[in-house]
Design an enzyme around this catalytic site. Sequence first.
Site, PDB file in Angstrom:
ATOM      1  N   ASP A 288      -4.186 -32.885  10.033  1.00 49.53           N
ATOM      2  CA  ASP A 288      -4.750 -33.619   9.390  1.00 49.53           C
ATOM      3  C   ASP A 288      -5.870 -33.620   8.703  1.00 49.53           C
ATOM      4  O   ASP A 288      -7.048 -32.919   9.826  1.00 49.53           O
ATOM      5  CB  ASP A 288      -4.657 -34.996  10.237  1.00 49.53           C
ATOM      6  CG  ASP A 288      -5.030 -35.786   8.476  1.00 49.53           C
ATOM      7  OD1 ASP A 288      -4.375 -36.434   7.234  1.00 49.53           O
ATOM      8  OD2 ASP A 288      -5.536 -37.221   9.122  1.00 49.53           O
ATOM      9  N   SER A 289      -6.944 -34.220   7.368  1.00 48.68           N
ATOM     10  CA  SER A 289      -7.738 -34.194   7.339  1.00 48.68           C
ATOM     11  C   SER A 289      -8.885 -34.986   8.094  1.00 48.68           C
ATOM     12  O   SER A 289      -9.944 -34.670   8.055  1.00 48.68           O
ATOM     13  CB  SER A 289      -8.209 -35.188   5.975  1.00 48.68           C
ATOM     14  OG  SER A 289      -8.015 -36.033   6.322  1.00 48.68           O
TER      15      SER A 289
ATOM     16  N   TYR B  65      -9.811 -35.415   1.932  1.00 45.79           N
ATOM     17  CA  TYR B  65      -8.677 -35.353   1.253  1.00 45.79           C
ATOM     18  C   TYR B  65      -9.041 -35.007  -0.137  1.00 45.79           C
ATOM     19  O   TYR B  65      -8.707 -34.695  -1.592  1.00 45.79           O
ATOM     20  CB  TYR B  65      -7.397 -34.126   1.673  1.00 45.79           C
ATOM     21  CG  TYR B  65      -7.707 -33.133   2.829  1.00 45.79           C
ATOM     22  CD1 TYR B  65      -9.227 -32.281   3.174  1.00 45.79           C
ATOM     23  CD2 TYR B  65      -6.966 -32.823   3.765  1.00 45.79           C
ATOM     24  CE1 TYR B  65      -9.779 -31.669   4.188  1.00 45.79           C
ATOM     25  CE2 TYR B  65      -6.939 -31.983   4.388  1.00 45.79           C
ATOM     26  CZ  TYR B  65      -7.835 -31.266   5.092  1.00 45.79           C
ATOM     27  OH  TYR B  65      -7.987 -30.615   5.427  1.00 45.79           O
TER      28      TYR B  65
ATOM     29  N   CYS C 177      -0.230 -35.037   6.796  1.00 45.17           N
ATOM     30  CA  CYS C 177      -1.626 -35.924   5.841  1.00 45.17           C
ATOM     31  C   CYS C 177      -0.255 -35.773   4.750  1.00 45.17           C
ATOM     32  O   CYS C 177       0.552 -34.830   3.718  1.00 45.17           O
ATOM     33  CB  CYS C 177      -2.776 -35.250   6.246  1.00 45.17           C
ATOM     34  SG  CYS C 177      -3.493 -35.194   4.116  1.00 45.17           S
ATOM     35  N   ASN C 178      -0.382 -36.734   4.134  1.00 46.81           N
ATOM     36  CA  ASN C 178       0.230 -36.812   2.347  1.00 46.81           C
ATOM     37  C   ASN C 178       0.094 -36.296   1.585  1.00 46.81           C
ATOM     38  O   ASN C 178       0.500 -35.212   0.689  1.00 46.81           O
ATOM     39  CB  ASN C 178       0.660 -38.832   1.821  1.00 46.81           C
ATOM     40  CG  ASN C 178       0.759 -39.689   3.093  1.00 46.81           C
ATOM     41  OD1 ASN C 178       2.455 -39.704   2.543  1.00 46.81           O
ATOM     42  ND2 ASN C 178       0.416 -39.740   4.530  1.00 46.81           N
TER      43      ASN C 178
ATOM     44  N   CYS D 164      -1.060 -42.849   3.324  1.00 45.06           N
ATOM     45  CA  CYS D 164      -2.065 -41.750   3.937  1.00 45.06           C
ATOM     46  C   CYS D 164      -1.707 -42.417   4.747  1.00 45.06           C
ATOM     47  O   CYS D 164      -1.660 -43.420   5.735  1.00 45.06           O
ATOM     48  CB  CYS D 164      -3.180 -42.951   2.961  1.00 45.06           C
ATOM     49  SG  CYS D 164      -4.339 -41.799   4.263  1.00 45.06           S
TER      50      CYS D 164
END
Length: 273
Positions: free
Chosen positions: A12-13, A44, A76-77, A190
């Site tokens: 993920d970010s 992101y 992460c979307n 998110c």
Amino acid sequence: MSRYQAPIGVFDSGIGGLSILKALRAELPNESFVYIADSGNAPYGEKGDAFVIERSRALTQTLIHQHGIKALVVACNTATAAASSVLRAEYPDLPLVGVEPALKPAVLLSKTRRIGVLATRGTLASAKFGALMASLASQAEFILQPCDGLAAAIEREDTIKIRALCEEYTPALGEFGLHSGQIDTVVLGCTHYPFISEQLRELTGANVQLIDTGEPVARQTHRLLQTGGKLNSEAASAQTDNSQLFTTGDLASFTLLAKHWLGLPDSFQALKL
Ligand code: DGL
């Protein structure tokens, strides 16, 4: 190591994907996981596709070449929307599960058919999200709210900023409640937002359902491994924890957070990437 025992890669970010990792660990107790929080490059959501694709590629390469992962969960979307098709094309043999805002489950749950969606600007502007929403447009009305700065504030654990942004973005969706014309369901689009669900619930009221994607993603990962014959059938040892966690950001605060959210023992230590 056989491919069955190889770990599942998750990235993920930043810390958001821990909400997905938590569900993965519960759903797949025999599996081991390597998680990368790209907190040094977060957020992101407001940086544009080229940046997100480049970071997603770099993290995937690390997970494949340094950890020999047998499957990848893009937790992460924003990265799923920008980079999952690129990653699928570049690694056609790697089982990949992405995360998208839970519009379909929301349509099944909502009675008023008015559904709020909180997500990053990148996710809401993506073609992938547009197509998902269009496919459900006849079944419900979706009210979208990009939440600039919110994932970054959650990363920093900046409680004052988190409160201020929640108070700006949540009421902007409209009126909440169970009556016709009111929003009865809010999608947390998110993976950072489940960490602030209590603050959000204070603003929506207790009757409104908040939906995240941890459990469906974990179930989908389980199905994919099963279909591909890649489940680890050996029970994990009770002595060793089955997750290795890395961050490109601040190690001490990430270790503390991960311990807290995943219920890891005091001795747990994350690693710097
Ligand atoms: N957690 C991420 C998501 O699900 C991204 C947040 C960000 O870095 O902006 O979209």
